[in-house]
Enzyme design. Structure first.
Site: not given
Lengths: 312, 312
Positions: B304, B51, B76, B78, B202, B178, B301
């Site tokens: 975290n 991101k 809320s 990344n 997904e 998204g 991706s």
């Protein structure tokens, strides 16, 4: 003492059997430490630790006849996996003596890599006797995880690669357990470093190497109450003289510092490292003044942890 | 549609603000999958996720006047961290609207990166109203995490780097939440791939993208009971047309497959990846025949995760 050219030959010899692991950096850990750190990621090595290097070199150095008869070691840790995988790659039988109390996950790893496990009662005498018996029956050669010159030379090749990428390093820090990695790294620094010094790091809870250097003789650990389970062993007569001659200093760290450094590496670098590997960064964070502004290499020794039993 | 040259300019523009992340491989995962996999490690990106790329590009593309007034987003995850860090690097104020229910660790991360948090009740209407109020008060520009062309182009640069290193890739798989990463990757593949196709992955539990492609219109998720918490969002009107035109297929995977793939990456590659990142490998393992013997890129991706709350 091994020459630069001979050490280069060791590296060339094992190259087809190992990964050339990446060197990572972290802006954030540099900021926190005030130092300029280069992490040689042996956690990405085959079977997950630097031990693959020494195991490959030791087996490659055996005569064809000895290779045919196989190799034997007693270990419940990374060296058992390294010997198993290196032997498998070379078509050599590997006999691994493991205490019956060893965790199933470690036995499974050795089996995955093709090692033939013989279980024995969990004490040194039984481990040695069992290994001896296998040697007599099979003619296999015993390989020691850290007190064997071929193993030591192999371990040193991680530092050769690190110095090739970062020739200006002023220090390379390795964790010290049995002393194979530290002795090999010190040899590599002597031959391939420009202005680099060799430093060892170990837990206060298993500070035999610190005391050995101080007292001029190999000391043992009376207790080894440390999270760094790879560092509980002691130096040997092959690596101690090298460490005495070539290593500048051993830095000792607290258990809380090891956990903190490990968490920092996991959270900020997003890599999985063993507690033993975090000891080297813990040393930098403990002795910030010493490493301030210096280009410092850190050997991340391995990444084999039980994910269901993390210290944080 | 953006040209190859323009996409190259995006990459050049953000390069000083991002890491060029490494591409890793794993013998063992190649063996297990029967495929030839190249993992682009955006978990090693600044703030721990791809991101950062889109956030940097979107902020860099604002006029100096707009940059002075700042940027605002409601997230809320990344993207909040990415906007905060990218804005900080560029001396731009960042206003982050977060639900009051967001975990303290996520708020702390945004604060570390310099984002100014405004808390609001945990629902979309309040988040949008709060963002709107900040825009009115400060003149800040709203940036959407995935449905913004500059963000999309930025996200595509990970695939540009991957294709530079591995031009012969036949597929690149990205997780789709998204839709920003998938649309950006598909654009990069179109301009920089030789024979490469774009695939999305997904969870069955949040398969809006699969249904959107099938039905030719943007679908929503009625339930999002998935461990892949970054993939619960839906496509938008900016990225959906790109996905429709450029993406070959969306592969859906089960929750158990995501956990298994995540564990495989952690244990075998020794890197820390988010559940969302593991969805792409899960797709390869589910559809082994499709990827058999193929050179396939996987965008990891992000990394975290809450280390105290692992799914294995």
């Amino acid at each position: 003492m091994i020459t630069r050219q001979e050490l280069e030959q060791v590296h060339q010899r094992i190259l087809p059997h190992i990964h050339r692991t990446p060197v990572l950096t972290s802006h954030l850990i540099n900021e926190i430490s005030g130092s300029d750190l280069y992490f040689k990621c042996e956690n990405f090595q085959r079977m997950g630790a630097f031990k693959m290097r020494g195991a490959a070199n030791a087996i490659l150095n055996l005569s064809k006849d000895k290779q045919r008869k196989g190799v034997v070691t007693h270990s419940s840790g990374n060296f058992a996996q390294a010997i198993s995988l290196a032997a498998k790659s070379l078509g050599v039988p590997a006999y691994i003596v493991m205490p019956s109390s060893a965790p199933e996950v470690k036995k499974a790893a050795v089996r995955t890599y093709g090692g033939k496990i013989t279980e024995c009662p969990p004490n040194l005498k039984d481990r040695e006797d069992t290994a001896k018996k296998i040697m007599e029956e099979t003619g296999a050669t015993f390989l020691h995880p850290s007190n064997d010159l071929d193993v030591i030379y192999g371990q040193g090749t991680a530092a050769i690669e690190l110095l090739e990428e970062q020739p200006e390093l002023e220090y390379i820090i390795t964790p010290v357990g049995g002393g194979g990695l530290l002795a090999g790294t010190a040899l590599a620094i002597k031959h391939f470093g420009i202005k680099c010094k060799s430093i060892g790091a170990e837990p206060f809870e298993a500070d035999d190497a610190y005391r050995s250097l101080k007292n001029g003789k190999i000391e043992t650990n009376t207790s080894t109450n440390t999270i760094a389970d790879g560092l509980k062993t002691q130096l040997g007569d092959k690596n101690f003289p090298l460490i005495q001659e070539l290593v500048q200093e051993i830095i000792r760290v607290e258990e809380s510092e090891i956990k903190q450094a490990m968490k920092l590496i996991w959270e900020r670098m997003k890599i999985i490292v063993e507690p033993s590997s975090a000891v080297a960064l813990a040393a930098v964070l403990r002795e910030k003044e010493k490493f301030k502004g210096k280009k410092t290499g850190i050997i991340i020794s391995g990444g084999n942890v039980d994910l269901r039993n993390l210290p944080f």
